[in-house]
Design an enzyme around this catalytic site. Sequence first.
Site, short mmCIF file in Angstrom:
data_model
loop_
_atom_site.label_atom_id
_atom_site.label_comp_id
_atom_site.label_asym_id
_atom_site.label_seq_id
_atom_site.Cartn_x
_atom_site.Cartn_y
_atom_site.Cartn_z
N ASP A 13 0.86 -1.19 0.03
CA ASP A 13 -0.01 0.14 0.22
C ASP A 13 0.62 1.42 0.12
O ASP A 13 2.02 1.16 0.63
CB ASP A 13 -0.85 0.04 1.37
CG ASP A 13 -1.94 -1.08 1.25
OD1 ASP A 13 -2.38 -1.49 -0.01
OD2 ASP A 13 -2.58 -1.43 2.27
N LYS A 14 0.48 2.44 -0.50
CA LYS A 14 1.10 3.67 -0.47
C LYS A 14 1.78 3.89 0.60
O LYS A 14 2.84 4.39 0.63
CB LYS A 14 0.08 4.66 -0.97
CG LYS A 14 0.92 6.16 -1.09
CD LYS A 14 -0.16 7.23 -1.57
CE LYS A 14 0.62 8.54 -1.55
NZ LYS A 14 -0.18 9.61 -1.91
#
Length: 236
Positions: free
Chosen positions: A70-71
């Site tokens: 995930d970012k």
Amino acid sequence: MMKRRFLDVVYEDKDLIVINKPRGVIVAHEKGSEWSGKKQLALVDHVRAYIVRKFPGAKASFARPLHRLDKETTGLVLFAKSNGALKLANDIKEHKVERVYAAIVEGPVNREDGTIDTELSKGDFGHGKKVGVVKNGEGKRTVTRYHVVERYDNATLLDARLETGFTHQIRVHLASIGHPLVGDKVYNPHPKIKFPRQALHARRVKFYHPVSKKKMILEAKLPPDMEGLVDNLRGN
């Protein structure tokens, strides 16, 4: 934000490159995603630019991410630099690659070791949740194993090991047992501990090299923000 010319290279050979990803950077643009078509550089763009700089005569570079983070999750990301290394993506899908995450969760986790075995599905689960726990064969079976590393008054540091791979798996699993990740704005909407992102870090991978067949164990220590969080939780 990631500096254009900086990469934390943990390992590199002619077939693989492993990067310690900072927060705030997506691994790759996916068609139809919220970042598709936007100008923000993805980690794969930085890796390709790094390879071109390292080999000035190269007009293009081959670098493909073998999995995603995930970012706002930090830690180890594996990239293939050759066609031979792409086989490692299948090993990941077949759960032959051991992936361990450092996770700081809210509340004291009582059991030293545990297994979360649930079905997960993608959909609209409200409040921005894109993944949720479902039952009766409506989703995909997912398994996360965890071990308590350190307890604090109001939180716990865990090692979380993926036995399967699913979007947001660790985040959803830990929230489902009443111990959401510190700082997770989606699956922990009413946090008791303030932190600017989900406290999740891909700290260790173990696999067999797809070309040389050598056993590989790679690690990345906690990033400074999570180290600072641990210090605060210890009362230092």
